[in-house]
Design a protein around this motif. Sequence first.
Motif, PDB file in Angstrom:
ATOM      1  N   LYS A 219       0.833  -1.211   0.000  1.00 51.04           N
ATOM      2  CA  LYS A 219       0.000   0.000   0.000  1.00 51.04           C
ATOM      3  C   LYS A 219       0.862   1.254   0.000  1.00 51.04           C
ATOM      4  N   GLU A 222       2.309   1.775  -3.472  1.00 49.58           N
ATOM      5  CA  GLU A 222       1.281   2.302  -4.390  1.00 49.58           C
ATOM      6  C   GLU A 222       1.011   3.779  -4.127  1.00 49.58           C
ATOM      7  N   MET A 223       0.953   4.136  -2.860  1.00 50.59           N
ATOM      8  CA  MET A 223       0.724   5.545  -2.524  1.00 50.59           C
ATOM      9  C   MET A 223       1.894   6.422  -2.972  1.00 50.59           C
ATOM     10  N   GLN A 224       3.134   5.916  -2.821  1.00 51.60           N
ATOM     11  CA  GLN A 224       4.282   6.681  -3.279  1.00 51.60           C
ATOM     12  C   GLN A 224       4.239   6.893  -4.787  1.00 51.60           C
ATOM     13  N   LYS A 225       3.879   5.819  -5.527  1.00 52.68           N
ATOM     14  CA  LYS A 225       3.751   5.957  -6.985  1.00 52.68           C
ATOM     15  C   LYS A 225       2.683   6.975  -7.358  1.00 52.68           C
ATOM     16  N   MET A 226       1.554   6.922  -6.673  1.00 52.25           N
ATOM     17  CA  MET A 226       0.486   7.888  -6.927  1.00 52.25           C
ATOM     18  C   MET A 226       0.953   9.314  -6.659  1.00 52.25           C
ATOM     19  N   ILE A 227       1.690   9.486  -5.557  1.00 50.76           N
ATOM     20  CA  ILE A 227       2.196  10.819  -5.207  1.00 50.76           C
ATOM     21  C   ILE A 227       3.150  11.328  -6.284  1.00 50.76           C
ATOM     22  N   GLU A 228       4.062  10.437  -6.766  1.00 54.49           N
ATOM     23  CA  GLU A 228       4.986  10.834  -7.825  1.00 54.49           C
ATOM     24  C   GLU A 228       4.241  11.218  -9.101  1.00 54.49           C
ATOM     25  N   LYS A 229       3.226  10.432  -9.437  1.00 54.73           N
ATOM     26  CA  LYS A 229       2.442  10.718 -10.641  1.00 54.73           C
ATOM     27  C   LYS A 229       1.744  12.072 -10.531  1.00 54.73           C
ATOM     28  N   LEU A 230       1.138  12.306  -9.369  1.00 54.87           N
ATOM     29  CA  LEU A 230       0.430  13.572  -9.161  1.00 54.87           C
ATOM     30  C   LEU A 230       1.383  14.767  -9.177  1.00 54.87           C
TER      31      LEU A 230
END
Length: 367
Positions: A219, A222-230
């Motif tokens: 989790k 996944e949150m780190q990837k989402m943060i990088e994408k955003l």
Amino acid sequence: MTEIIASKATLYRKLSNDGRAFIHCSHRKPPSSSSSSSDAYYVPKWNVFANTKHKIFAHKSVILKVYKDDRYASNIDLVDLLLAPLPKVYLVFGRDEKECDFCVQHLSISRKHCIFYFNRNGHVYLFDISTHGVLINDAPVPKRKHVQLKHEDRIQFGQSSRCYVVCVGDKPVPHHRDDQENMTVTANRHVDDKTDKKLKKTELEKQKLQLENTKQSVKINEMQKMIEKLTLELTQSKQRKNVQSEDEKHDDDGDKNDGNGNSDSENGNESDDDDDDDDEEEDTEEEEEEQDENDEDSEEHEHDAKNVRRVTKINGVDFLKERNHLSKLTVVKLRYYIDKNKINVGRVKKAELINVITNDLKKHFRA
């Protein structure tokens, strides 16, 4: 009278059938101080014998719990003292260490204070032979009378502050050696089973914790990837907004400079026309003589007419004067010329902008 009766071992009070009290004298001999401990006192008929005491009291438990100032001090096991290797059938409590089975050191305790007798039914009796007496449950015990002790009776000897609580019960029956071994084996197995269960529980808990940790790590990734994408999307949107704002600024500056440049060009043309008219009126003779020079002047005027199409003064920058020093200007200022004169170059570097502007100036203006 009571003191006299109490001092004589053969005398004791008795009630007749009609309820009257009288003094009875026993014909048995009183105990002598020189005699041994086994023959020191008269043993009742109902007391156990030396050969039967093990059979009767082996499974019995008679313990005196000693309390000092309402605090537990120690235990006195009467059965263990009775079943000693010596041929004892009763126990003596007192101050004399040599004659007594249990010594109580207090000034109010007699040398031989009381005797504990054990009957064949497994009961214990107290026989008081002291001077200062014995209390059972805060009540004085009659002298030289056999008083049966019951469970949780509280005994006090003389003026001593120690309290002795009677605990009467049954001992667990000892098993055979093989049975004991079997019991130990089963107990060990039981312990092993318990430890195995505990180990299994701990292993299961560890596995659960590991699974939870892996899930949490997934989790978190996944949150780190989402943060990088955003963050990437945010930076891209900010860059786009900055580019759009710069383009809008350039467009606004160009529109303003168009109005200023047109007015300057018109004023310049009018002034040039007036000057030309004055020159023509004054120097008619020179023009007739020097036609070649007039031809060259006409060519220059034609060239100037062409130059009106290109705006060179924009936002305080004269690109004609700065044509040899364009590298000192910023990209934004160079863009003034490109945007104002509507030259399509796209997004290029500064060096290419300088080349485009110099070529355009060479094309439309003389060196």
